[in-house]
Design a protein around this motif. Structure first.
Motif, PDB file in Angstrom:
ATOM      1  N   GLU A 243       1.163  -1.319  -0.200  1.00  0.00           N
ATOM      2  CA  GLU A 243      -0.244  -0.114   0.111  1.00  0.00           C
ATOM      3  C   GLU A 243       0.607   1.467  -0.453  1.00  0.00           C
ATOM      4  O   GLU A 243       0.600   2.318  -0.650  1.00  0.00           O
TER       5      GLU A 243
ATOM      6  N   ILE B   5       2.315   1.829  -3.422  1.00  0.00           N
ATOM      7  CA  ILE B   5       1.086   2.214  -4.283  1.00  0.00           C
ATOM      8  C   ILE B   5       1.270   4.042  -4.409  1.00  0.00           C
ATOM      9  O   ILE B   5       0.846   4.409  -5.141  1.00  0.00           O
TER      10      ILE B   5
ATOM     11  N   SER C 204       1.446   6.750  -6.743  1.00  0.00           N
ATOM     12  CA  SER C 204       0.999   7.292  -7.483  1.00  0.00           C
ATOM     13  C   SER C 204       0.918   8.793  -6.945  1.00  0.00           C
ATOM     14  O   SER C 204       0.096   9.879  -7.759  1.00  0.00           O
TER      15      SER C 204
ATOM     16  N   LEU D  28       3.743  -1.062 -13.014  1.00  0.00           N
ATOM     17  CA  LEU D  28       3.012  -1.148 -11.795  1.00  0.00           C
ATOM     18  C   LEU D  28       3.798  -2.230 -11.268  1.00  0.00           C
ATOM     19  O   LEU D  28       3.801  -2.170 -10.043  1.00  0.00           O
TER      20      LEU D  28
ATOM     21  N   GLU E  79      -2.876  -5.618  -9.918  1.00  0.00           N
ATOM     22  CA  GLU E  79      -4.640  -4.797  -9.868  1.00  0.00           C
ATOM     23  C   GLU E  79      -5.492  -4.781  -8.740  1.00  0.00           C
ATOM     24  O   GLU E  79      -6.110  -4.624  -8.877  1.00  0.00           O
TER      25      GLU E  79
ATOM     26  N   LEU F  20      -4.486  -2.675  -6.214  1.00  0.00           N
ATOM     27  CA  LEU F  20      -4.847  -1.427  -6.149  1.00  0.00           C
ATOM     28  C   LEU F  20      -5.904  -1.252  -6.410  1.00  0.00           C
ATOM     29  O   LEU F  20      -7.494  -0.180  -5.685  1.00  0.00           O
TER      30      LEU F  20
ATOM     31  N   ALA G  80      -8.061   6.551  -7.763  1.00  0.00           N
ATOM     32  CA  ALA G  80      -7.201   5.961  -9.311  1.00  0.00           C
ATOM     33  C   ALA G  80      -8.155   5.367 -10.617  1.00  0.00           C
ATOM     34  O   ALA G  80      -9.629   4.604  -9.577  1.00  0.00           O
TER      35      ALA G  80
ATOM     36  N   VAL H 175      -3.236   2.857 -15.481  1.00  0.00           N
ATOM     37  CA  VAL H 175      -3.813   2.990 -14.432  1.00  0.00           C
ATOM     38  C   VAL H 175      -3.753   4.823 -14.498  1.00  0.00           C
ATOM     39  O   VAL H 175      -2.154   5.107 -14.648  1.00  0.00           O
TER      40      VAL H 175
END
Length: 442
Positions: free
Chosen positions: A343, A346, A350, A361, A373, A376, A387, A396
């Motif tokens: 997390e 990610i 971002s 990614l 995926e 996310l 997103a 993405v």
């Protein structure tokens, strides 16, 4: 036989004295006569007679409150001197029935229930002990000392957690405000005004407020551990860490600070977690455990963390945690830590990318495209991130879609900036013209 007759004769004589004193309204005399009867029964070890006399004296017509209070208080001193558990339970039940519904012996009744619950717990009757304790609402007892009230409620919570009744345990725990532990006991107590109820001193076996604070947060850790609420667990450990007696002893605060760091790392990303992370990093004591300081720095730095490298560095510390205060971190802790690192990564991506391919990614996260995926999508559902995934193209987009009002507002701001710059330019041109004209005239 003679002894028994003598005892009965003595009791009879004292009952007559008690009756005369009671009818005359002599408080001290009635109290002394009632207490003397109980003392005679106790010295003769006539426990059945003692129970009968307690009931008899309490039911006599117009019995004085002061006499009943003194009688219950004296009989309570005999509980620990009973020959066996059965006699002890019988005496406690007798006193309970005598004090039921009488406000002037409500504290004594609460203490009797606590003693009976302890006996039931020792006999393995946990559910019965918990039910007994829950019958008493100590928060309504105005004359009971604050520490004794808190200790009683904590016992209620502990018994509920022991029988795995977590819902009732949480309801009972809300009767205690954490602010009660931060009261400055060094300040002089205010003298009670005339007419106010006198608050009784707590018994010697009741712990002090700092000790009660530690017990309270340890019970809350048990409750939150059941629900795997890592952020609340870390806040509980942080509160224990801030107790002065623990801060003064390095052997005590190091394992607690380790737990704070671990549970902060396991907590989902959010404003409260970020605030706790930063405040913990500012703690000077953290330099005593450099590996944990490094772990927290990894989490606040906006850089991608390699899970394999991190796990290799901290695996031994993670497994050694079971040897420290509070025990192991839980069965799912290792999986949850990996989830938190993904997390974090990610969120970092971002920040740096407006659009990125799923393949890139997945490479950054060291996961397969399907796993990347899934993680996310979970973060988008939990509203930790905004997103959109274009699955046919595998792209993405982390850009936030604006509604019509936001677009109009941005246009208005842009126009305002443009007009402001035009006005400044005109002013500069006008200034240059005026200077130029002045030079020509000269």
């Amino acid at each position: 036989m003679e002894r028994q007759e003598t005892l009965e004769e003595q009791i009879e004589a004292l009952l007559n004295v008690e009756k005369q004193m009671r009818l005359a309204g002599d408080v001290a005399g009635t109290r002394k006569a009632a207490c003397d009867i109980l003392q005679l029964c106790f010295e003769a070890k006539a426990w059945k007679t003692l129970n009968d006399q307690i009931v008899l004296l309490s039911k006599r017509r117009g019995q004085l409150k002061q006499a009943q209070t003194a009688m219950v208080q004296q009989a309570m001193q005999y509980i620990d001197q009973t020959p066996d558990v059965g006699t002890r339970i019988e005496l406690i039940k007798t006193l309970n029935s005598v004090s039921a519904g009488k406000i002037y012996v409500e504290i004594e009744r609460a203490r009797l229930v606590k003693k009976l619950a302890k006996i039931k717990e020792e006999q393995g009757q946990l559910a019965e002990a918990a039910d007994l304790m829950q019958e008493v609402a100590v928060e309504t007892l105005g004359t009971m000392a604050k520490t004794e009230k808190v200790h009683f409620i904590l016992e209620q919570v502990r018994l509920c957690l022991d029988r795995q009744d977590y819902v009732r345990g949480q309801i009972l725990s809300k009767k205690i405000s954490p602010r009660v532990f931060d009261v400055d006991t060094s300040k002089e107590k205010k003298k009670p005004k005339e007419g106010d109820n006198m608050v009784e001193e707590a018994p010697a076996d009741i712990p002090s407020l700092p000790e009660l604070k530690r017990i309270y947060y340890e019970l809350m850790i048990r409750y939150y551990s059941h629900h795997n609420d890592y952020l609340e667990i870390s806040r509980c450990y942080k509160s224990i860490y801030e107790i002065p007696s623990i801060r003064e002893n390095q052997e005590l605060w190091i394992p607690i600070l380790r737990k704070v760091c671990w549970y902060l790392a396991l907590s989902p990303h959010g404003p409260m977690q970020t605030s706790l992370l930063n405040s913990t990093l500012e703690d000077k004591n953290l330099s005593e455990i450099p590996k944990f300081k490094s772990l927290l720095k990894h989490l606040v730095t906006m850089e991608v963390i390699q899970w394999t490298a991190l796990w290799d560095a901290y695996k031994d510390e993670f497994e050694n945690e079971k040897n420290f205060l509070g025990g192991a971190l839980g069965d799912r802790a290792a999986e949850d830590l990996k989830q938190r690192i993904i997390e974090h990564n990610i969120l970092v991506v971002s920040k740096y990318y407006a659009r990125i391919t799923l393949k890139r990614l997945a490479d950054l996260l060291c996961l397969s495209i399907q796993e990347a995926e899934k993680h996310l999508a979970d973060m988008v559902v939990s509203k930790a991130l905004v997103a959109k995934i274009d699955r046919p193209q595998g792209i993405v987009s982390f850009q936030v879609t604006k509604d019509s009002n936001d677009i109009l507002n941005s246009w208005a701001v842009n126009l305002e900036k443009l007009l402001d710059r035009v006005e400044k330019s005109c002013h500069q041109i006008h200034k240059e013209t005026m200077i130029h004209k002045a030079v020509l005239k000269a």
